[in-house]
Design a protein around this motif. Structure first.
Motif, PDB file in Angstrom:
ATOM      1  N   THR A 212     -59.750  62.571 -38.108  1.00 36.20           N
ATOM      2  CA  THR A 212     -60.257  63.923 -37.831  1.00 36.20           C
ATOM      3  C   THR A 212     -60.913  64.533 -39.066  1.00 36.20           C
ATOM      4  O   THR A 212     -61.456  65.626 -39.007  1.00 36.20           O
ATOM      5  CB  THR A 212     -59.127  64.870 -37.390  1.00 36.20           C
ATOM      6  OG1 THR A 212     -58.118  64.856 -38.395  1.00 36.20           O
ATOM      7  CG2 THR A 212     -58.539  64.439 -36.071  1.00 36.20           C
TER       8      THR A 212
ATOM      9  N   ARG B  19     -47.743  62.747 -37.320  1.00 33.05           N
ATOM     10  CA  ARG B  19     -48.577  61.706 -36.742  1.00 33.05           C
ATOM     11  C   ARG B  19     -48.240  61.431 -35.280  1.00 33.05           C
ATOM     12  O   ARG B  19     -48.066  60.303 -34.850  1.00 33.05           O
ATOM     13  CB  ARG B  19     -48.471  60.407 -37.559  1.00 33.05           C
ATOM     14  CG  ARG B  19     -48.580  60.684 -39.054  1.00 33.05           C
ATOM     15  CD  ARG B  19     -49.045  59.541 -39.869  1.00 33.05           C
ATOM     16  NE  ARG B  19     -48.298  58.332 -39.683  1.00 33.05           N
ATOM     17  CZ  ARG B  19     -48.791  57.212 -39.180  1.00 33.05           C
ATOM     18  NH1 ARG B  19     -50.029  57.149 -38.808  1.00 33.05           N
ATOM     19  NH2 ARG B  19     -48.053  56.149 -39.048  1.00 33.05           N
TER      20      ARG B  19
ATOM     21  N   GLU C  89     -49.917  60.970 -49.973  1.00 33.35           N
ATOM     22  CA  GLU C  89     -48.466  61.166 -49.965  1.00 33.35           C
ATOM     23  C   GLU C  89     -47.749  59.955 -49.374  1.00 33.35           C
ATOM     24  O   GLU C  89     -46.725  59.514 -49.888  1.00 33.35           O
ATOM     25  CB  GLU C  89     -48.137  62.375 -49.092  1.00 33.35           C
ATOM     26  CG  GLU C  89     -47.712  63.594 -49.853  1.00 33.35           C
ATOM     27  CD  GLU C  89     -47.076  64.599 -48.910  1.00 33.35           C
ATOM     28  OE1 GLU C  89     -47.704  64.895 -47.870  1.00 33.35           O
ATOM     29  OE2 GLU C  89     -45.983  65.073 -49.209  1.00 33.35           O
TER      30      GLU C  89
ATOM     31  N   TYR D  19     -54.091  68.633 -30.320  1.00 33.84           N
ATOM     32  CA  TYR D  19     -54.860  67.796 -31.250  1.00 33.84           C
ATOM     33  C   TYR D  19     -56.305  67.636 -30.759  1.00 33.84           C
ATOM     34  O   TYR D  19     -57.248  67.706 -31.530  1.00 33.84           O
ATOM     35  CB  TYR D  19     -54.157  66.451 -31.304  1.00 33.84           C
ATOM     36  CG  TYR D  19     -54.775  65.364 -32.141  1.00 33.84           C
ATOM     37  CD1 TYR D  19     -54.418  65.226 -33.470  1.00 33.84           C
ATOM     38  CD2 TYR D  19     -55.642  64.445 -31.589  1.00 33.84           C
ATOM     39  CE1 TYR D  19     -54.932  64.194 -34.227  1.00 33.84           C
ATOM     40  CE2 TYR D  19     -56.161  63.414 -32.345  1.00 33.84           C
ATOM     41  CZ  TYR D  19     -55.808  63.300 -33.661  1.00 33.84           C
ATOM     42  OH  TYR D  19     -56.317  62.275 -34.407  1.00 33.84           O
TER      43      TYR D  19
ATOM     44  N   PHE E 173     -50.052  72.587 -33.798  1.00 35.38           N
ATOM     45  CA  PHE E 173     -50.831  71.436 -34.215  1.00 35.38           C
ATOM     46  C   PHE E 173     -50.378  70.914 -35.579  1.00 35.38           C
ATOM     47  O   PHE E 173     -50.229  69.717 -35.776  1.00 35.38           O
ATOM     48  CB  PHE E 173     -52.313  71.769 -34.265  1.00 35.38           C
ATOM     49  CG  PHE E 173     -53.113  70.635 -34.817  1.00 35.38           C
ATOM     50  CD1 PHE E 173     -53.274  69.488 -34.073  1.00 35.38           C
ATOM     51  CD2 PHE E 173     -53.639  70.685 -36.079  1.00 35.38           C
ATOM     52  CE1 PHE E 173     -53.964  68.411 -34.583  1.00 35.38           C
ATOM     53  CE2 PHE E 173     -54.331  69.615 -36.597  1.00 35.38           C
ATOM     54  CZ  PHE E 173     -54.502  68.474 -35.844  1.00 35.38           C
TER      55      PHE E 173
ATOM     56  N   ALA F 219     -49.147  67.164 -36.296  1.00 32.91           N
ATOM     57  CA  ALA F 219     -50.147  66.271 -36.878  1.00 32.91           C
ATOM     58  C   ALA F 219     -49.605  65.607 -38.138  1.00 32.91           C
ATOM     59  O   ALA F 219     -49.872  64.433 -38.390  1.00 32.91           O
ATOM     60  CB  ALA F 219     -51.419  67.039 -37.203  1.00 32.91           C
ATOM     61  N   LEU F 220     -48.838  66.354 -38.939  1.00 36.23           N
ATOM     62  CA  LEU F 220     -48.253  65.747 -40.139  1.00 36.23           C
ATOM     63  C   LEU F 220     -47.283  64.637 -39.755  1.00 36.23           C
ATOM     64  O   LEU F 220     -47.118  63.659 -40.472  1.00 36.23           O
ATOM     65  CB  LEU F 220     -47.533  66.802 -40.980  1.00 36.23           C
ATOM     66  CG  LEU F 220     -48.419  67.622 -41.916  1.00 36.23           C
ATOM     67  CD1 LEU F 220     -47.610  68.706 -42.601  1.00 36.23           C
ATOM     68  CD2 LEU F 220     -49.084  66.728 -42.955  1.00 36.23           C
TER      69      LEU F 220
ATOM     70  N   ALA G 125     -52.231  63.771 -46.781  1.00 35.16           N
ATOM     71  CA  ALA G 125     -51.136  63.065 -46.107  1.00 35.16           C
ATOM     72  C   ALA G 125     -51.196  61.565 -46.383  1.00 35.16           C
ATOM     73  O   ALA G 125     -50.162  60.907 -46.528  1.00 35.16           O
ATOM     74  CB  ALA G 125     -51.181  63.339 -44.611  1.00 35.16           C
TER      75      ALA G 125
ATOM     76  N   HIS H 197     -43.173  68.780 -44.178  1.00 40.58           N
ATOM     77  CA  HIS H 197     -43.188  68.132 -45.489  1.00 40.58           C
ATOM     78  C   HIS H 197     -41.780  67.843 -45.975  1.00 40.58           C
ATOM     79  O   HIS H 197     -41.511  66.788 -46.548  1.00 40.58           O
ATOM     80  CB  HIS H 197     -43.898  69.020 -46.519  1.00 40.58           C
ATOM     81  CG  HIS H 197     -45.354  68.744 -46.614  1.00 40.58           C
ATOM     82  ND1 HIS H 197     -45.850  67.566 -47.102  1.00 40.58           N
ATOM     83  CD2 HIS H 197     -46.428  69.484 -46.266  1.00 40.58           C
ATOM     84  CE1 HIS H 197     -47.167  67.589 -47.057  1.00 40.58           C
ATOM     85  NE2 HIS H 197     -47.541  68.744 -46.544  1.00 40.58           N
TER      86      HIS H 197
ATOM     87  N   PRO I 168     -53.372  56.185 -38.318  1.00 38.00           N
ATOM     88  CA  PRO I 168     -54.054  57.467 -38.489  1.00 38.00           C
ATOM     89  C   PRO I 168     -53.162  58.510 -39.174  1.00 38.00           C
ATOM     90  O   PRO I 168     -51.973  58.584 -38.896  1.00 38.00           O
ATOM     91  CB  PRO I 168     -54.365  57.898 -37.052  1.00 38.00           C
ATOM     92  CG  PRO I 168     -53.334  57.237 -36.220  1.00 38.00           C
ATOM     93  CD  PRO I 168     -52.926  55.974 -36.935  1.00 38.00           C
ATOM     94  N   TYR I 169     -53.739  59.294 -40.062  1.00 35.58           N
ATOM     95  CA  TYR I 169     -53.014  60.379 -40.724  1.00 35.58           C
ATOM     96  C   TYR I 169     -53.770  61.680 -40.540  1.00 35.58           C
ATOM     97  O   TYR I 169     -54.958  61.684 -40.215  1.00 35.58           O
ATOM     98  CB  TYR I 169     -52.812  60.077 -42.213  1.00 35.58           C
ATOM     99  CG  TYR I 169     -51.658  59.134 -42.455  1.00 35.58           C
ATOM    100  CD1 TYR I 169     -50.406  59.627 -42.774  1.00 35.58           C
ATOM    101  CD2 TYR I 169     -51.819  57.769 -42.299  1.00 35.58           C
ATOM    102  CE1 TYR I 169     -49.336  58.779 -42.960  1.00 35.58           C
ATOM    103  CE2 TYR I 169     -50.746  56.908 -42.488  1.00 35.58           C
ATOM    104  CZ  TYR I 169     -49.502  57.419 -42.812  1.00 35.58           C
ATOM    105  OH  TYR I 169     -48.437  56.583 -42.990  1.00 35.58           O
ATOM    106  N   ARG I 170     -53.040  62.778 -40.779  1.00 32.47           N
ATOM    107  CA  ARG I 170     -53.574  64.121 -40.581  1.00 32.47           C
ATOM    108  C   ARG I 170     -54.784  64.382 -41.475  1.00 32.47           C
ATOM    109  O   ARG I 170     -55.776  64.900 -41.066  1.00 32.47           O
ATOM    110  CB  ARG I 170     -52.471  65.132 -40.887  1.00 32.47           C
ATOM    111  CG  ARG I 170     -52.903  66.553 -41.143  1.00 32.47           C
ATOM    112  CD  ARG I 170     -52.957  67.300 -39.849  1.00 32.47           C
ATOM    113  NE  ARG I 170     -53.185  68.720 -40.060  1.00 32.47           N
ATOM    114  CZ  ARG I 170     -54.382  69.278 -40.107  1.00 32.47           C
ATOM    115  NH1 ARG I 170     -55.448  68.526 -40.017  1.00 32.47           N
ATOM    116  NH2 ARG I 170     -54.512  70.574 -40.257  1.00 32.47           N
TER     117      ARG I 170
END
Lengths: 559, 337
Positions: free
Chosen positions: B165, A250, B208, A256, A243, A247-248, B205, A145, B199-201
């Protein structure tokens, strides 16, 4: 007091880069074998020492058995449809690319910093050491973040400088996020290796006509290689399994696919099959470690302590060195702390404090015993490995990594499965949670303990034995005191990791027992980033206190 | 000094261990709740239930998906009385696995059609609408798509975010398959991918990223943006529905079901009924920006009025959301997962 016995070097061979008066670096299995043979103790292994390795090996069989059992339920055609498709190849390729990238990046940050604090006169070595270790305390999602908040039209750079840059993402974003909080594993190992180097080695090489660059490449690098490899294995396994941060950012990796199967399909069977594939992937780093680390045997054969090395005067390089350090510290600690502070200015943390305190207690109640248990379990494993090398002790040491390599969600489900059938009264108790954490993080604990055992002079033990002490008494009297620093480091590594852990806490914590990391997740996943900040800050604060404690203790030990 | 410090920390930690026992003692009746809902969201409501009924609630917080998998792994040995998840798909998976018991019919009385399920072993406790969140700095209201099918149009190329997901997204795809058929849904998914959808988590997200100007719009749930705005009123994102009855406006639910193996089914039933009462329903809409499942409840003014929600949302039987497997297969075939 034993450690103050004056140095009595015993000469051996003379070829620089291979070995010297004080240090063996053997590359050939035959050398290692003969060395092992020479070092093998005449006394038999004390049986009590065998209990923890056996317990570890048996426990590690639980997740493996579980995964195989669940996979056996799979319909082979569906399994093939899931696995044999182009996307799997893409995910595997991405996973390998990410792992390589993270290893290079974290080494590029860690080794120069380790070199600076150990071998140069850079100002503020203690502070730099602390700052280069503290990122361990930063949870992955906070780091991700924080990096994301740099860019974008409402990002930090826009706020500070009035122009916006794209937010990081993809392979680069994921690799930076992971490297910035995983590089301390390489740093700590590289630093420990550099600290334990005997300057005599380099002096011998120099006296035989090597220049500085040659000394570094042909003497120093081979000697610190085992330490680096130990750090790399941890970082590589971490990268393979992570993960959240990835994943954040992308970036699609293999973990995943496993997550999707559990979390999107509510499915245990095909997720287990994928987890087995991931386990097979982790065999790579472990094989690498076995071949790079264990075919070399590094130990000073002289007794007593090495001289402190000569420090290179940086001179005009001081400023660039400090700039480099500052940049790494700013990204890895400054940024995440800043973003936590920013979120807390949006929403006052004060009303949350009682809950923060309650969850804080829960987190500590799980993480601290887990750290202690992990160290208790690995101590005999490392001891057997260094003092009674054998096929069994190597196997025990290898098995330690299984717990780290199994995806945590799969490990937790295996423990649910096992405990409900075998020991139902332990299910959802703190005991089982602590035990599972310990299994999960044994691989983190074994490094520092093993390193300090390798350096612990064996003759002290032999001396204690020769005056009639039993093997255990000799251990407690002579080895344990030398291990204090290593043990504390192991404790801290497991503790900070357990503080951040999520899926195991979800499934195995006693019902009603909410930890800080669960509290953080339950807010961030609901779009309540500001409300999550105090809980994340509590994790960072407490973990960095422990990291600071470790370094402070170590500092006093050294001086 | 160092020893004192270390000792102090150890003592503090041991004290912590001794004091950390999670469970309030001294009450006679207990229920065990597996809550896939955020602890930060629903804890006040649970405390209120404890006060009102004297029943003590032991809550295991976790992800909705993780807990649904856990309950399957526990099987008949589960200590849980009830599961409260925030996705109809997870509840459906447990219902299909025959892990939930039937609820009394009167529990369902007064629940509007959009929240109806033919199965009577779990009940919707609150609603969450799918919406389109967008960046008003780059998307003017005239440019907004009327239907979610418009998002495959070249003018939206590379400008749309989704979270493949995410359970709510998948529930929406399942509903689309049911309403518009397999072929059209697959074509839409492929069209989205060909149109460079990002695609995003998860939904957080996405919101944001829109705020950061990284992407122009995204399909998400209605309450994420409202929670962002609650923390930061200047957050530069807006959201909108598609045209009336567009599948893109699907209303998904959070819901609760009682386990077949529940040690205390009567206590669990009281909890389920409590969630459906006025006070709890008001809490859902006022505090966490969800839609109530009772039309008599005062709505949060930040949400569209109830009549408007009923007009906009497509009528989809919640039972169709159970076919998650078919959706996952399709998402894989299209290359979205």
């Amino acid at each position: 007091m034993f450690s103050r016995i004056s140095k009595a070097p015993s000469p051996c061979c003379v070829a620089p880069g291979r070995c010297n008066t004080l240090t063996f670096v053997t590359k050939h299995p035959a050398d290692a074998a003969s060395l092992r043979h020479r070092r093998r103790s005449i006394a038999p292994v004390p049986p009590v020492l065998l209990i923890p390795p056996v317990l570890i090996a048996v426990s590690m069989a639980i997740p493996l058995f579980y995964l195989v059992l669940r996979t056996a339920e799979a319909d082979i055609s569906i399994l093939l449809e899931l696995v044999v498709r182009r996307r799997t190849a893409v995910l595997l390729g991405n996973t390998l690319a990410l792992t390589g990238y993270v290893l290079v990046l974290s080494t590029a940050m860690a080794v120069p910093l380790a070199w600076l604090v150990v071998r140069t006169n850079v100002p503020g070595q203690r502070v730099i050491t602390l700052l280069a270790t503290m990122p361990l305390a930063i949870p992955g999602y906070v780091m991700a973040h924080a990096l994301l908040s740099l860019g974008g039209t409402n990002g930090l750079i826009m706020t500070l400088f009035g122009f916006s840059v794209p937010r990081p993402g993809g392979l680069h974003g994921a690799a930076w996020a992971l490297s910035l909080y995983a590089y301390p594993y390489v740093f700590l190992n590289a630093r420990a290796a550099l600290l334990s180097l005997d300057p005599g080695t380099e002096e011998s090489a120099r006296s035989l006509g090597y220049g500085s660059a040659q000394v570094f490449l042909r003497v120093v690098v081979p000697l610190i290689m085992p330490g680096l490899v130990a750090g790399w294995v941890i970082v590589a396994l971490y990268t393979l399994g992570d993960f959240g941060a990835v994943a954040l950012m992308r970036f699609d990796v293999f973990s995943y696919a496993i997550y999707t199967q559990y979390a999107a399909a509510f499915d245990r069977v095909y997720a287990a099959a994928l987890a087995l594939i991931l386990l097979a992937l982790t065999a790579g780093p472990l094989w690498l470690e076995a071949h790079l680390l264990h075919s070399r045997f590094v130990a000073r054969v002289g007794s007593g302590v090495a001289r402190r090395p000569r420090r290179t005067a940086l001179g005009g390089w001081t400023v660039p060195a400090l700039l480099f350090t500052g940049a790494v510290v700013l990204l890895s600690i400054g940024l995440p702390v800043l973003s936590l502070v920013y979120w807390m200015t949006l929403e006052s943390p004060v009303p949350q404090l009682p809950r923060v305190l309650m969850f804080f207690r829960n987190s500590v109640a799980a993480a601290l015993p887990a750290a202690a248990l992990a160290v208790l379990l690995v101590l005999p494993v490392a001891y057997l490995r260094t003092r009674y090398p054998s096929r069994i002790s190597r196997l025990a040491e290898r098995s330690v990594y299984v717990g780290y390599a199994v995806p945590p969600l799969a490990l937790a489900l295996a423990m649910v499965f096992f405990s409900l059938r075998a020991v139902p009264w332990l299910y959802q108790t703190l005991v089982l949670l602590v035990f599972t954490y310990a299994l999960n993080f044994l691989a983190l604990a074994i490094g520092p303990v093993r390193s300090s055992l390798m350096l612990a002079p064996r003759r002290l033990e032999e001396a204690a034995r020769s005056v009639g002490r039993g093997p255990l008494a000799a251990f407690f009297l002579t080895v344990l005191p030398v291990l204090r620093t290593g043990i504390l480091a192991s404790l801290v590594l497991v503790f900070v990791m357990a503080m951040k852990e999520l899926p195991i806490a979800f499934l195995l914590a006693p019902t009603g027992f909410t930890t800080l990391s669960v509290a953080v997740f339950s807010r961030t996943s609901e779009g309540m980033l500001a409300a999550a900040a105090p809980y994340a800050a509590a994790i960072v604060l407490l973990s960095s206190m422990f990291v600071g404690l470790m370094l402070r203790y170590e500092g006093q030990e050294l001086s | 000094m160092k020893k004192t410090l270390f000792g102090a920390i150890l003592i503090a930690a041991l004290f912590g261990t001794a004091g950390a026992s999670g469970r309030p003692e001294g009450r006679t009746e207990t229920i065990t709740l597996y809550a896939g809902r955020g602890e930060g969201l629903v804890q006040p409501l649970i405390e209120q239930f404890e006060e009102e009924t004297g029943i003590s609630v032991r809550v295991r917080y976790g992800g909705t998906a993780e807990l649904a998998v856990l309950i399957q792994e526990e099987g008949s040995r589960s200590p849980a009385d009830l599961f409260w998840g925030q996705d109809g798909g997870a509840l459906g998976a447990l219902a299909v696995a025959d892990l939930l018991r039937d609820l009394p019919q009167d529990i369902f009385a007064g629940v509007p059609d959009i929240y109806r399920s033919q199965r009577n072993n779990w009940v919707a406790t609150s609603g969450r609408a799918r919406v389109l969140a967008y960046d008003p700095r780059v998307v003017s209201s005239g440019d907004l798509p009327g239907s979610i099918f418009d998002l495959t149009d070249p003018r939206f190329r590379g400008r749309v975010a989704w979270a493949p997901t995410n359970g709510s997204f998948q529930a929406f795809v399942t509903a689309m398959r049911y309403v518009h058929g397999e072929d059209r849904t697959l074509a839409w998914l492929q069209g989205m991918l060909a149109n460079d959808v990002q695609p995003y988590r998860n939904n957080t997200a996405i919101v944001e990223a829109i705020g950061a100007g990284e992407i122009a719009m995204g399909i998400t749930n209605n309450y994420y943006l409202l929670r962002f705005l609650a923390a930061d009123p200047a957050f530069p994102v807006r959201q909108t529905f598609f045209d009336a009855e567009d599948i893109g406006n699907l209303v998904n639910v959070a819901g609760a079901g009682i386990l077949r193996t529940a040690p205390n089914p009567t206590g669990a039933e009281r909890f389920v009924r409590f969630l459906l009462e006025q006070e709890a329903q008001r809490f859902f809409t006022r505090e966490i920006y969800e839609y109530p499942v009772r039309d008599s409840v005062d709505m949060n003014p930040e949400l569209v009025p109830y009549s408007e929600l009923l007009r906009l949302s497509p009528a989809v039987d919640l039972d169709v959301l159970e076919d998650l497997e078919g959706t996952l297969t399709m998402l894989r075939r299209a290359g979205a997962l």
